[in-house]
Write a protein that holds these residues in place. Structure first.
Motif, PDB file in Angstrom:
ATOM      1  N   ASN A   1       0.826  -1.207   0.000  1.00 18.96           N
ATOM      2  CA  ASN A   1       0.000   0.000   0.000  1.00 18.96           C
ATOM      3  C   ASN A   1       0.869   1.270   0.000  1.00 18.96           C
ATOM      4  O   ASN A   1       0.568   2.241   0.688  1.00 18.96           O
ATOM      5  CB  ASN A   1      -0.957  -0.019   1.206  1.00 18.96           C
TER       6      ASN A   1
ATOM      7  N   GLU B   1      -0.743   4.908  -1.003  1.00 15.22           N
ATOM      8  CA  GLU B   1      -1.558   5.526   0.057  1.00 15.22           C
ATOM      9  C   GLU B   1      -0.685   5.966   1.227  1.00 15.22           C
ATOM     10  O   GLU B   1      -0.894   7.037   1.790  1.00 15.22           O
ATOM     11  CB  GLU B   1      -2.637   4.550   0.541  1.00 15.22           C
ATOM     12  N   MET B   2       0.314   5.154   1.566  1.00 15.09           N
ATOM     13  CA  MET B   2       1.212   5.527   2.667  1.00 15.09           C
ATOM     14  C   MET B   2       2.016   6.772   2.306  1.00 15.09           C
ATOM     15  O   MET B   2       2.236   7.640   3.149  1.00 15.09           O
ATOM     16  CB  MET B   2       2.148   4.368   3.020  1.00 15.09           C
TER      17      MET B   2
ATOM     18  N   LYS C   1       1.021   9.159   0.374  1.00 16.02           N
ATOM     19  CA  LYS C   1       0.084  10.276   0.488  1.00 16.02           C
ATOM     20  C   LYS C   1      -0.046  10.713   1.944  1.00 16.02           C
ATOM     21  O   LYS C   1       0.040  11.898   2.262  1.00 16.02           O
ATOM     22  CB  LYS C   1      -1.283   9.857  -0.071  1.00 16.02           C
ATOM     23  N   GLN C   2      -0.236   9.745   2.836  1.00 13.31           N
ATOM     24  CA  GLN C   2      -0.391  10.066   4.261  1.00 13.31           C
ATOM     25  C   GLN C   2       0.882  10.665   4.854  1.00 13.31           C
ATOM     26  O   GLN C   2       0.832  11.664   5.567  1.00 13.31           O
ATOM     27  CB  GLN C   2      -0.799   8.815   5.039  1.00 13.31           C
ATOM     28  N   ARG C   3       2.033  10.049   4.554  1.00 14.07           N
ATOM     29  CA  ARG C   3       3.307  10.562   5.080  1.00 14.07           C
ATOM     30  C   ARG C   3       3.594  11.950   4.520  1.00 14.07           C
ATOM     31  O   ARG C   3       4.090  12.825   5.229  1.00 14.07           O
ATOM     32  CB  ARG C   3       4.467   9.643   4.730  1.00 14.07           C
TER      33      ARG C   3
ATOM     34  N   MET D   1       1.423  14.242   3.543  1.00 13.03           N
ATOM     35  CA  MET D   1       0.556  15.223   4.205  1.00 13.03           C
ATOM     36  C   MET D   1       1.080  15.519   5.610  1.00 13.03           C
ATOM     37  O   MET D   1       1.094  16.669   6.054  1.00 13.03           O
ATOM     38  CB  MET D   1      -0.888  14.727   4.252  1.00 13.03           C
ATOM     39  N   TYR D   2       1.525  14.468   6.305  1.00 16.86           N
ATOM     40  CA  TYR D   2       2.077  14.633   7.652  1.00 16.86           C
ATOM     41  C   TYR D   2       3.299  15.554   7.618  1.00 16.86           C
ATOM     42  O   TYR D   2       3.382  16.521   8.382  1.00 16.86           O
ATOM     43  CB  TYR D   2       2.445  13.254   8.230  1.00 16.86           C
TER      44      TYR D   2
ATOM     45  N   ASN E   1       2.378  19.211   6.667  1.00 19.87           N
ATOM     46  CA  ASN E   1       1.740  19.909   7.794  1.00 19.87           C
ATOM     47  C   ASN E   1       2.760  20.311   8.846  1.00 19.87           C
ATOM     48  O   ASN E   1       2.686  21.407   9.400  1.00 19.87           O
ATOM     49  CB  ASN E   1       0.641  19.050   8.402  1.00 19.87           C
TER      50      ASN E   1
ATOM     51  N   ARG F   1       7.103   6.634   9.620  1.00 21.27           N
ATOM     52  CA  ARG F   1       6.767   7.815  10.428  1.00 21.27           C
ATOM     53  C   ARG F   1       7.970   8.206  11.280  1.00 21.27           C
ATOM     54  O   ARG F   1       8.277   9.386  11.444  1.00 21.27           O
ATOM     55  CB  ARG F   1       5.543   7.486  11.287  1.00 21.27           C
TER      56      ARG F   1
END
Length: 129
Positions: free
Chosen positions: A36, A39-40, A42-44, A46-47, A50, A109
């Motif tokens: 995945n 998707e990971m 994308k999430q990382r 955005m993190y 931010n 992360r």
């Protein structure tokens, strides 16, 4: 792809593909899907973006997934060199003062947090110099 035998004339161009390259590409795509990674990313991404927006020195934080860029003011123009030579963190750049990030899709992360902590340290070091 072992079921596709190589034969004379099959490998006629530099970038035309060949059975080994195609099998490798399929293997990469399978891992990307199984883990995945899109998707990971994308999430990382955005993190990280931010968190970068919380750095008052950084300007125009932008990106898509883990392709991230931000601008630094003139007084931080040595930041990229500091990251590379003092902290062993490779980044890209675009003139005049843009730093580009393009980490592995498998970035964790913990690794993202380590980068952000090191970036803070490097910014403070450049400001103090």
């Amino acid at each position: 792809a072992p079921h596709i035998p190589a034969r004379y004339g099959m490998l006629g161009t530099t970038f035309g593909g060949n059975p080994l390259a195609c099998a490798a590409a399929l293997g990469v795509l399978e891992v990307m899907e199984q883990e995945n990674l899109i998707e990971m990313a994308k999430q990382r991404g955005m993190y990280i973006m931010n968190k970068l927006k919380d750095f008052p020195e950084l300007e125009n934080v932008r990106g898509r997934g883990l392709m991230i860029g931000f601008d630094v003011p003139d007084y931080l123009k040595e930041l990229r060199k500091k990251l590379i030579f003092d902290y062993n963190i490779f980044t890209g750049e675009a003139k005049p003062n843009t730093i580009r990030l393009l980490p592995s899709l498998a970035l964790t992360r913990k690794q993202a947090d380590e980068f952000l902590e090191t970036l803070r340290e490097a910014i403070d070091a450049v400001k103090a110099a």
